[in-house]
Design a protein around this motif. Structure first.
Motif, PDB file in Angstrom:
ATOM      1  N   ILE A 246       0.835  -1.746  -0.082  1.00 27.55           N
ATOM      2  CA  ILE A 246      -0.156   0.155   0.106  1.00 27.55           C
ATOM      3  C   ILE A 246       0.815   1.497  -0.109  1.00 27.55           C
ATOM      4  CG2 ILE A 246      -1.160   1.388   1.432  1.00 27.55           C
ATOM      5  CD1 ILE A 246      -2.988  -0.705   1.898  1.00 27.55           C
ATOM      6  N   GLU A 247       0.440   1.592  -0.601  1.00 31.51           N
ATOM      7  CA  GLU A 247       1.068   2.979  -1.388  1.00 31.51           C
ATOM      8  C   GLU A 247       0.300   5.013  -0.979  1.00 31.51           C
ATOM      9  OE1 GLU A 247       4.585   1.973  -4.226  1.00 31.51           O
ATOM     10  OE2 GLU A 247       2.439   3.206  -4.747  1.00 31.51           O
ATOM     11  N   LEU A 248       0.503   5.725   0.151  1.00 29.55           N
ATOM     12  CA  LEU A 248       0.897   7.211   0.603  1.00 29.55           C
ATOM     13  C   LEU A 248       1.867   7.762  -0.313  1.00 29.55           C
ATOM     14  CD1 LEU A 248      -1.336   8.865   1.734  1.00 29.55           C
ATOM     15  CD2 LEU A 248       0.729   8.631   3.289  1.00 29.55           C
ATOM     16  N   LEU A 249       0.266   8.448  -1.782  1.00 26.83           N
ATOM     17  CA  LEU A 249       1.099  10.089  -2.106  1.00 26.83           C
ATOM     18  C   LEU A 249       1.008  11.247  -1.997  1.00 26.83           C
ATOM     19  CD1 LEU A 249       0.613   6.989  -4.165  1.00 26.83           C
ATOM     20  CD2 LEU A 249       1.607   8.559  -5.696  1.00 26.83           C
ATOM     21  N   ILE A 250       1.676  12.175  -1.872  1.00 23.75           N
ATOM     22  CA  ILE A 250       1.142  13.509  -1.852  1.00 23.75           C
ATOM     23  C   ILE A 250       2.503  13.505  -2.716  1.00 23.75           C
ATOM     24  CG2 ILE A 250       1.942  15.100   0.102  1.00 23.75           C
ATOM     25  CD1 ILE A 250      -0.311  13.191   1.078  1.00 23.75           C
ATOM     26  N   ASN A 251       1.562  14.848  -3.501  1.00 21.38           N
ATOM     27  CA  ASN A 251       2.203  15.393  -4.431  1.00 21.38           C
ATOM     28  C   ASN A 251       2.776  14.852  -5.017  1.00 21.38           C
ATOM     29  OD1 ASN A 251       2.566  17.674  -5.649  1.00 21.38           O
ATOM     30  ND2 ASN A 251       4.410  18.772  -4.379  1.00 21.38           N
ATOM     31  N   ASP A 252       2.441  14.269  -5.605  1.00 15.00           N
ATOM     32  CA  ASP A 252       3.120  12.729  -6.333  1.00 15.00           C
ATOM     33  C   ASP A 252       4.724  11.566  -5.897  1.00 15.00           C
ATOM     34  OD1 ASP A 252       2.415  11.284  -8.649  1.00 15.00           O
ATOM     35  OD2 ASP A 252       4.384  11.554  -9.597  1.00 15.00           O
ATOM     36  N   LYS A 253       4.808  12.128  -4.155  1.00 19.91           N
ATOM     37  CA  LYS A 253       6.057  11.808  -3.582  1.00 19.91           C
ATOM     38  C   LYS A 253       5.129  10.287  -2.915  1.00 19.91           C
ATOM     39  CE  LYS A 253       8.644  15.791  -5.149  1.00 19.91           C
ATOM     40  NZ  LYS A 253       7.467  15.762  -5.558  1.00 19.91           N
ATOM     41  N   VAL A 254       6.446   9.422  -3.192  1.00 19.54           N
ATOM     42  CA  VAL A 254       5.888   8.206  -2.571  1.00 19.54           C
ATOM     43  C   VAL A 254       5.781   7.788  -0.526  1.00 19.54           C
ATOM     44  CG1 VAL A 254       5.142   5.412  -3.230  1.00 19.54           C
ATOM     45  CG2 VAL A 254       5.174   7.927  -4.893  1.00 19.54           C
ATOM     46  N   ALA A 255       5.258   7.119  -0.096  1.00 23.96           N
ATOM     47  CA  ALA A 255       5.666   6.310   0.806  1.00 23.96           C
ATOM     48  C   ALA A 255       5.024   5.005   0.665  1.00 23.96           C
ATOM     49  CB  ALA A 255       5.633   7.178   2.788  1.00 23.96           C
ATOM     50  N   GLN A 256       5.989   4.003   1.361  1.00 27.08           N
ATOM     51  CA  GLN A 256       4.978   2.735   1.471  1.00 27.08           C
ATOM     52  C   GLN A 256       5.047   2.665   2.990  1.00 27.08           C
ATOM     53  OE1 GLN A 256       7.812  -0.559  -0.297  1.00 27.08           O
ATOM     54  NE2 GLN A 256       7.299   0.154  -2.426  1.00 27.08           N
ATOM     55  N   LEU A 257       3.688   1.970   2.990  1.00 33.30           N
ATOM     56  CA  LEU A 257       2.932   2.083   3.737  1.00 33.30           C
ATOM     57  C   LEU A 257       3.157   0.540   5.083  1.00 33.30           C
ATOM     58  CD1 LEU A 257      -0.366   3.940   4.347  1.00 33.30           C
ATOM     59  CD2 LEU A 257       2.533   4.804   4.562  1.00 33.30           C
ATOM     60  N   PRO A 258       3.328  -0.154   5.635  1.00 26.39           N
ATOM     61  CA  PRO A 258       2.973  -1.780   6.083  1.00 26.39           C
ATOM     62  C   PRO A 258       1.751  -1.723   6.935  1.00 26.39           C
ATOM     63  CG  PRO A 258       3.639  -0.002   8.120  1.00 26.39           C
ATOM     64  CD  PRO A 258       3.371   1.133   6.721  1.00 26.39           C
ATOM     65  N   LEU A 259       0.009  -1.777   5.793  1.00 25.33           N
ATOM     66  CA  LEU A 259      -1.140  -2.251   6.237  1.00 25.33           C
ATOM     67  C   LEU A 259      -0.757  -3.655   5.074  1.00 25.33           C
ATOM     68  CD1 LEU A 259      -2.450   1.324   5.775  1.00 25.33           C
ATOM     69  CD2 LEU A 259      -1.797   0.723   7.994  1.00 25.33           C
ATOM     70  N   PHE A 260      -2.413  -4.279   5.808  1.00 21.71           N
ATOM     71  CA  PHE A 260      -2.437  -5.420   5.777  1.00 21.71           C
ATOM     72  C   PHE A 260      -3.766  -5.618   5.507  1.00 21.71           C
ATOM     73  CE2 PHE A 260       1.857  -6.033   7.315  1.00 21.71           C
ATOM     74  CZ  PHE A 260       2.822  -6.304   6.082  1.00 21.71           C
ATOM     75  N   ILE A 261      -4.797  -5.895   4.617  1.00 20.79           N
ATOM     76  CA  ILE A 261      -5.912  -5.228   4.814  1.00 20.79           C
ATOM     77  C   ILE A 261      -6.717  -5.897   3.762  1.00 20.79           C
ATOM     78  CG2 ILE A 261      -5.835  -3.360   6.112  1.00 20.79           C
ATOM     79  CD1 ILE A 261      -6.493  -1.822   3.797  1.00 20.79           C
ATOM     80  N   SER A 262      -5.927  -7.146   2.640  1.00 18.01           N
ATOM     81  CA  SER A 262      -6.443  -7.461   1.451  1.00 18.01           C
ATOM     82  C   SER A 262      -7.178  -8.720   1.927  1.00 18.01           C
ATOM     83  CB  SER A 262      -5.800  -7.433   0.838  1.00 18.01           C
ATOM     84  OG  SER A 262      -4.851  -8.405   0.683  1.00 18.01           O
TER      85      SER A 262
END
Length: 388
Positions: A246-262
């Protein structure tokens, strides 16, 4: 209704009744004037009798031509004024005709002085009464016009306020027990099923986004939400694409998040971010699972964009990609303009408190659905907890 004030329709009804009483009083006054005219006509007849049959016959014929001008008057004030004016002029004309005939046939001095004085006095009184009545009716007509205009304006104001209130209630009306007790369902991988938040974001230097979601897709849950502004389609995006994290994009910059929800179950997730050093936090089911920094540091979130649920935007409000669509259900999507405390996030996730977002609250009338997406009553918070 406040105090003793009457509704506008009751005030209007009372005014109509008062006007009706006024007209009836005027009719009674005119009736008494008609009796005076009849008495005066009798005096004139006796006067004509003293003049002789020839002159008297001529006068009676002249008098007989006139009709009862003081009969029932029309109820409209303008018509009453016109008719009274005509009546007054008719009486003046008949008086002049009588004086002319008297002078032509007999000496005016031959009339008894008391009868002549009485005749002049009664005609003068009648003329003054008619003039007074005309003035009164003109005043009442003006007052009636002003009161009618005031009542009309007051009624229109009250009706407009009532219509605005009804519109507000209709807009705020919800098919659910509470305006926030609903979820949206996005059942298919398409590029046309989505939800749209009606409100937009102001300029933000920090935010917290929380929501409940249950994904039906694997691998990758797609895009739970995206926020696009002119010139930047990836202003804020949460996305899981394929086997990527899962990725969080802010102003097209990316951080990968350690979430597991699938896993097909309900999960509560929260993401915080601040422009100061680009700090971010990721929470799942009330627990902080990750944190980081340098995600679009010192970049303010731009205002006036479009917030979409279930699709990733390649342009503002459009150009969706079916492979990036979220499939499943979501609820309680809230945004705050600050970083919430970990304690508050835990209490929201375990159903201890209900804290709507101060920027974007989850309410029925703030969420539109399109393309076959639907709204349904949502399970209670406690039922979602049991699904974890």
């Amino acid at each position: 209704m406040q105090g003793g004030a009457l509704p506008p329709e009751e005030e209007l009804k009372a005014t109509v009744l008062q006007l009706r009483e006024t007209v009836l009083q005027q009719k009674e006054t005119i009736g008494s004037q008609r009796e005076a005219i009849r008495e005066l006509t009798g005096k004139l007849s006796r006067c004509e009798g003293a003049d002789g049959k020839a002159a008297g016959g001529t006068w009676k014929k002249e008098l007989g031509k006139g009709k009862d001008t003081m009969g029932d008057l029309p109820r409209d004030p303008a018509q009453v004024i016109d008719q009274l004016s005509r009546t007054m002029q008719t009486l003046k004309d008949r008086l002049e005709s009588l004086e002319h005939q008297l002078r032509a046939n007999v000496s005016y001095a031959a009339l008894p002085s008391d009868l002549r004085e009485m005749l002049q006095r009664r005609l003068g009184d009648l003329e003054r009464q008619l003039l007074s009545k005309v003035a009164e009716l003109e005043d009442e007509k003006s007052l009636l016009h002003n009161e009618t205009s005031a009542h009309r304006q007051k009624t229109e104001t009250a009706l407009n306020a009532l219509l605005e209130r009804v519109s507000e209630l209709e807009k705020g009306n919800s098919a659910f027990k509470s305006p926030d007790e609903f979820k949206i369902s996005l059942p298919l991988h398409t590029n046309y099923l989505y939800g749209k938040i009606k409100k937009t974001l102001p300029e933000l230097y920090a935010f917290t986004v929380c929501l409940w979601l249950r994904s039906s897709a694997s691998p990758g849950i797609g895009t739970p939400f995206s926020y696009a502004v002119p010139g930047q389609a990836n202003e804020i995006v949460l996305i899981e694409w394929g086997n990527n994290p899962i990725e969080l994009l802010i102003n097209d910059k990316v951080a990968q998040l350690p979430l597991f929800i699938s896993d097909g179950k309900w999960h509560h997730i929260c993401i915080t971010w601040t422009t100061r050093d680009g700090m971010w936090e990721a929470f799942q089911d009330g627990e902080k699972l990750g944190t980081g920094e340098n995600l679009a540091p010192w970049h303010p979130i731009k205002p006036g964009g479009v917030l979409i649920l279930g699709q990733e935007q390649d342009t503002v409000g459009g150009r969706f990609d079916a492979t990036q669509a979220f499939v499943g259900e979501m609820s309680q999507f809230n945004i705050w303009d600050r970083v919430l405390k970990a304690e508050d996030i835990m209490n929201i996730a375990n159903c201890s408190i209900n804290m709507p977002g101060n920027i974007i609250p989850w309410v029925d009338n703030n969420v539109d659905v399109f393309g076959g997406a639907t709204k349904w009553p949502v399970e209670t918070c406690e039922e979602r907890l049991l699904d974890l």
